[in-house]
Scaffold this motif. Structure first.
Motif, PDB file in Angstrom:
ATOM      1  N   ASP A   1       0.936  -1.314   0.048  1.00  0.00           N
ATOM      2  CA  ASP A   1       0.097  -0.101  -0.117  1.00  0.00           C
ATOM      3  C   ASP A   1       0.610   0.724   0.077  1.00  0.00           C
ATOM      4  O   ASP A   1       0.909   1.584   0.526  1.00  0.00           O
ATOM      5  CB  ASP A   1      -0.649  -0.275   1.173  1.00  0.00           C
ATOM      6  N   ASP A   2       1.382   1.882  -0.747  1.00  0.00           N
ATOM      7  CA  ASP A   2       2.121   2.275  -1.255  1.00  0.00           C
ATOM      8  C   ASP A   2       2.201   3.609  -2.235  1.00  0.00           C
ATOM      9  O   ASP A   2       2.621   4.552  -3.103  1.00  0.00           O
ATOM     10  CB  ASP A   2       3.930   2.197  -1.424  1.00  0.00           C
ATOM     11  N   GLU A   3       0.668   3.935  -2.519  1.00  0.00           N
ATOM     12  CA  GLU A   3       0.328   4.901  -3.752  1.00  0.00           C
ATOM     13  C   GLU A   3       0.938   5.827  -3.094  1.00  0.00           C
ATOM     14  O   GLU A   3       1.044   6.244  -2.349  1.00  0.00           O
ATOM     15  CB  GLU A   3      -1.859   4.682  -3.580  1.00  0.00           C
ATOM     16  N   ARG A   4       0.568   6.728  -3.942  1.00  0.00           N
ATOM     17  CA  ARG A   4       1.469   7.826  -3.881  1.00  0.00           C
ATOM     18  C   ARG A   4       0.163   9.115  -3.542  1.00  0.00           C
ATOM     19  O   ARG A   4       0.903  10.424  -2.603  1.00  0.00           O
ATOM     20  CB  ARG A   4       1.665   8.749  -5.547  1.00  0.00           C
ATOM     21  N   GLU A   5      -0.567   9.031  -3.616  1.00  0.00           N
ATOM     22  CA  GLU A   5      -2.207   9.873  -2.693  1.00  0.00           C
ATOM     23  C   GLU A   5      -2.381   9.627  -1.056  1.00  0.00           C
ATOM     24  O   GLU A   5      -2.481  10.983  -0.264  1.00  0.00           O
ATOM     25  CB  GLU A   5      -3.375   9.534  -3.102  1.00  0.00           C
ATOM     26  N   LEU A   6      -1.271   8.733  -1.147  1.00  0.00           N
ATOM     27  CA  LEU A   6      -1.569   7.825   0.937  1.00  0.00           C
ATOM     28  C   LEU A   6      -0.375   8.966   1.871  1.00  0.00           C
ATOM     29  O   LEU A   6       0.918   9.579   0.885  1.00  0.00           O
ATOM     30  CB  LEU A   6      -0.973   6.913   0.858  1.00  0.00           C
ATOM     31  N   ASP A   7      -1.139  10.138   2.242  1.00  0.00           N
ATOM     32  CA  ASP A   7      -0.361  10.411   3.257  1.00  0.00           C
ATOM     33  C   ASP A   7       0.773   9.756   3.963  1.00  0.00           C
ATOM     34  O   ASP A   7       0.717   8.699   5.181  1.00  0.00           O
ATOM     35  CB  ASP A   7      -0.784  11.252   4.970  1.00  0.00           C
ATOM     36  N   PRO A   8       2.577   9.728   3.750  1.00  0.00           N
ATOM     37  CA  PRO A   8       3.506   9.309   4.813  1.00  0.00           C
ATOM     38  C   PRO A   8       3.471   9.084   6.016  1.00  0.00           C
ATOM     39  O   PRO A   8       3.834   8.191   6.789  1.00  0.00           O
ATOM     40  CB  PRO A   8       4.397  10.026   3.463  1.00  0.00           C
TER      41      PRO A   8
ATOM     42  N   PHE B   1      -2.466 -13.687   7.802  1.00  0.00           N
ATOM     43  CA  PHE B   1      -1.891 -12.345   6.909  1.00  0.00           C
ATOM     44  C   PHE B   1      -0.492 -12.174   6.352  1.00  0.00           C
ATOM     45  O   PHE B   1      -0.049 -12.338   8.036  1.00  0.00           O
ATOM     46  CB  PHE B   1      -2.680 -10.953   7.839  1.00  0.00           C
ATOM     47  N   VAL B   2       0.226 -12.214   5.762  1.00  0.00           N
ATOM     48  CA  VAL B   2       1.723 -12.846   5.851  1.00  0.00           C
ATOM     49  C   VAL B   2       2.160 -11.302   5.434  1.00  0.00           C
ATOM     50  O   VAL B   2       1.460 -10.518   3.730  1.00  0.00           O
ATOM     51  CB  VAL B   2       1.799 -13.997   4.347  1.00  0.00           C
ATOM     52  N   PHE B   3       3.431 -11.347   5.700  1.00  0.00           N
ATOM     53  CA  PHE B   3       4.179  -9.984   5.239  1.00  0.00           C
ATOM     54  C   PHE B   3       5.483 -11.303   4.639  1.00  0.00           C
ATOM     55  O   PHE B   3       6.131 -11.403   5.166  1.00  0.00           O
ATOM     56  CB  PHE B   3       4.738  -9.517   6.433  1.00  0.00           C
ATOM     57  N   ARG B   4       5.812 -10.406   3.649  1.00  0.00           N
ATOM     58  CA  ARG B   4       7.175 -11.303   2.560  1.00  0.00           C
ATOM     59  C   ARG B   4       7.805  -9.738   2.387  1.00  0.00           C
ATOM     60  O   ARG B   4       7.063  -8.835   1.751  1.00  0.00           O
ATOM     61  CB  ARG B   4       6.558 -12.266   1.995  1.00  0.00           C
ATOM     62  N   HIS B   5       9.535  -9.718   2.585  1.00  0.00           N
ATOM     63  CA  HIS B   5       9.973  -8.737   2.599  1.00  0.00           C
ATOM     64  C   HIS B   5      10.070  -8.873   0.973  1.00  0.00           C
ATOM     65  O   HIS B   5      10.609  -9.524   0.193  1.00  0.00           O
ATOM     66  CB  HIS B   5      11.395  -8.617   3.273  1.00  0.00           C
ATOM     67  N   LYS B   6      10.603  -7.802   0.308  1.00  0.00           N
ATOM     68  CA  LYS B   6      10.609  -7.620  -0.921  1.00  0.00           C
ATOM     69  C   LYS B   6      12.055  -8.120  -1.022  1.00  0.00           C
ATOM     70  O   LYS B   6      11.893  -8.346  -2.714  1.00  0.00           O
ATOM     71  CB  LYS B   6      10.648  -5.828  -1.275  1.00  0.00           C
ATOM     72  N   ASP B   7      13.485  -8.218  -1.074  1.00  0.00           N
ATOM     73  CA  ASP B   7      14.095  -9.162  -0.810  1.00  0.00           C
ATOM     74  C   ASP B   7      14.477 -10.398  -0.807  1.00  0.00           C
ATOM     75  O   ASP B   7      15.517 -10.527  -1.417  1.00  0.00           O
ATOM     76  CB  ASP B   7      15.287  -7.972  -0.325  1.00  0.00           C
ATOM     77  N   ALA B   8      13.537 -11.052  -0.435  1.00  0.00           N
ATOM     78  CA  ALA B   8      12.706 -12.373  -0.374  1.00  0.00           C
ATOM     79  C   ALA B   8      11.706 -12.887  -1.484  1.00  0.00           C
ATOM     80  O   ALA B   8      11.591 -13.774  -1.375  1.00  0.00           O
ATOM     81  CB  ALA B   8      12.161 -12.455   0.646  1.00  0.00           C
ATOM     82  N   ARG B   9      11.507 -11.579  -2.269  1.00  0.00           N
ATOM     83  CA  ARG B   9      10.628 -12.660  -3.082  1.00  0.00           C
ATOM     84  C   ARG B   9      10.562 -13.307  -4.473  1.00  0.00           C
ATOM     85  O   ARG B   9      10.737 -14.369  -4.815  1.00  0.00           O
ATOM     86  CB  ARG B   9      10.052 -11.403  -3.647  1.00  0.00           C
TER      87      ARG B   9
ATOM     88  N   PRO C   1       8.370   2.359   8.073  1.00  0.00           N
ATOM     89  CA  PRO C   1       8.261   2.519   6.790  1.00  0.00           C
ATOM     90  C   PRO C   1       8.094   0.738   6.795  1.00  0.00           C
ATOM     91  O   PRO C   1       8.064   0.607   5.483  1.00  0.00           O
ATOM     92  CB  PRO C   1       9.737   1.995   6.412  1.00  0.00           C
ATOM     93  N   THR C   2       6.784   0.094   6.973  1.00  0.00           N
ATOM     94  CA  THR C   2       6.671  -1.130   6.526  1.00  0.00           C
ATOM     95  C   THR C   2       6.007  -1.191   5.254  1.00  0.00           C
ATOM     96  O   THR C   2       6.103  -2.252   4.478  1.00  0.00           O
ATOM     97  CB  THR C   2       5.102  -1.904   7.965  1.00  0.00           C
ATOM     98  N   ASN C   3       4.974  -0.500   4.912  1.00  0.00           N
ATOM     99  CA  ASN C   3       4.741  -0.930   3.157  1.00  0.00           C
ATOM    100  C   ASN C   3       6.116  -0.547   2.335  1.00  0.00           C
ATOM    101  O   ASN C   3       5.753  -0.266   1.062  1.00  0.00           O
ATOM    102  CB  ASN C   3       3.293   0.067   2.835  1.00  0.00           C
ATOM    103  N   THR C   4       7.077   0.039   2.576  1.00  0.00           N
ATOM    104  CA  THR C   4       8.071   0.336   1.837  1.00  0.00           C
ATOM    105  C   THR C   4       9.022  -0.733   1.388  1.00  0.00           C
ATOM    106  O   THR C   4       9.345  -1.312   0.301  1.00  0.00           O
ATOM    107  CB  THR C   4       9.249   1.710   2.469  1.00  0.00           C
ATOM    108  N   TYR C   5       9.149  -1.476   2.360  1.00  0.00           N
ATOM    109  CA  TYR C   5      10.227  -2.640   2.260  1.00  0.00           C
ATOM    110  C   TYR C   5       8.979  -3.972   2.535  1.00  0.00           C
ATOM    111  O   TYR C   5       9.919  -4.948   2.018  1.00  0.00           O
ATOM    112  CB  TYR C   5      11.112  -2.765   3.450  1.00  0.00           C
ATOM    113  N   TRP C   6       7.764  -4.681   2.881  1.00  0.00           N
ATOM    114  CA  TRP C   6       7.419  -5.343   3.237  1.00  0.00           C
ATOM    115  C   TRP C   6       6.076  -5.496   2.216  1.00  0.00           C
ATOM    116  O   TRP C   6       4.970  -4.773   2.157  1.00  0.00           O
ATOM    117  CB  TRP C   6       6.992  -5.772   4.439  1.00  0.00           C
ATOM    118  N   TYR C   7       6.336  -6.346   1.608  1.00  0.00           N
ATOM    119  CA  TYR C   7       4.821  -7.130   0.782  1.00  0.00           C
ATOM    120  C   TYR C   7       3.717  -7.628   1.272  1.00  0.00           C
ATOM    121  O   TYR C   7       4.305  -8.254   2.663  1.00  0.00           O
ATOM    122  CB  TYR C   7       4.422  -8.004  -0.893  1.00  0.00           C
ATOM    123  N   HIS C   8       2.097  -7.306   1.560  1.00  0.00           N
ATOM    124  CA  HIS C   8       1.284  -8.426   2.428  1.00  0.00           C
ATOM    125  C   HIS C   8       0.510  -8.587   1.565  1.00  0.00           C
ATOM    126  O   HIS C   8       0.049  -8.437   0.410  1.00  0.00           O
ATOM    127  CB  HIS C   8       0.786  -7.160   3.264  1.00  0.00           C
TER     128      HIS C   8
END
Length: 265
Positions: free
Chosen positions: A170-177, A192-200, A226-233
């Motif tokens: 959930d990293d859309e540009r209109e969201l307040d960071p 509900f599963v989180f996976r790091h972007k570098d582990a994909r 910064p969860t939504n910067t590094y992790w997919y869910h």
């Protein structure tokens, strides 16, 4: 937890003509409006218990807080009301574009919020319907529990364990960071599963363990930066689950960012 939704108080003795009229007016109103009025009138209810007992969930670049926000009775009431109130999208708004291909969304979706707000992802632009009474109550409870205000909610309804949500951020540009995303779960408990972007995938793939949670009925998950910067869910398929689930993700959309996010086609 203190009672969040209260019953109408019983009157001792006979009813006056005024009482009868008031009861008739209540019967004419939607149940959600009666619920909202009771909530607003009860000062004790408005003092939402603080602090909420949070469970901290952390990993490399992942920062979340989890809590049971509502009792089973409260969550049951909200689930029933949302089943009556929420209007889900149909037609083209039930499809998304992924790498140039169009797919049907494997769940029902709806968006509500402040006037003029829109949420855009995967080639779809979803305008917000006006808040319902029940959504306002849930939103205000989340605000009191977290200290953050929200102007938009994306609702996902999963009819059973076959409905699911694929990996995304959930990293859309209109969201307040500066504002976390608050996820309220009602109905069937789901993984509900989180996976790091570098582990994909890829040559530089790292061995980072996924983080799995079971989101319970009446729970609140707060996804902080910064969860939504590094992790997919994702919410994977669970075929053994036969009952429905409603998830509400409350967000804060910045109108200026929203205009920049919507590109002319």
């Amino acid at each position: 937890m203190d009672k969040f939704v209260t019953r109408a108080k019983k009157r001792v003795g006979g009813q006056s003509k005024k009482d009868e009229c008031q009861r008739e007016n209540l019967q004419k109103k939607p149940r959600s409006e009666v619920l909202k009025e009771e909530f607003q009138e009860d000062e004790e209810v408005n003092q939402f218990p603080q602090p909420v007992p949070w469970q901290k969930i952390e990993a490399e670049g992942l920062d979340c807080d989890y809590s049971l926000l509502f009792s089973k009775k409260e969550a049951d009431t909200f689930f029933t009301q949302l089943e009556e109130e929420v209007v889900y999208f149909t037609g083209d708004q039930t499809k998304v574009q992924v790498y140039g291909k169009t797919y049907s969304v494997p769940r029902k979706q709806a968006t509500y919020g402040d006037e003029g707000l829109m949420y855009s992802f995967s080639g779809v632009h979803l305008s917000a319907r006006p808040w319902t009474a029940t959504l306002e109550i849930i939103r205000d409870a989340v605000t009191k529990a977290t200290g953050h205000t929200f102007n938009f909610v994306l609702i996902n309804r999963y009819k059973d364990g076959h409905d699911h949500m694929g990996e995304h951020r959930d990293d859309e540009r209109e969201l307040d960071p500066s504002c976390p995303i608050a996820s309220v779960s009602l109905g069937a408990a789901r993984d509900f599963v989180f996976r790091h972007k570098d582990a994909r995938s890829g040559q530089n793939r790292r061995q980072i363990d996924p983080v799995k949670l079971e989101l319970a009925h009446g729970s609140l998950l707060l996804m902080n930066s910064p969860t939504n910067t590094y992790w997919y869910h994702s919410l994977p398929t669970r075929k053994k689950i036969k009952s429905p689930r409603i998830n509400l993700t409350f967000r804060r959309i910045v109108k200026q960012r929203q205009r920049n996010a919507i590109k002319p086609s």
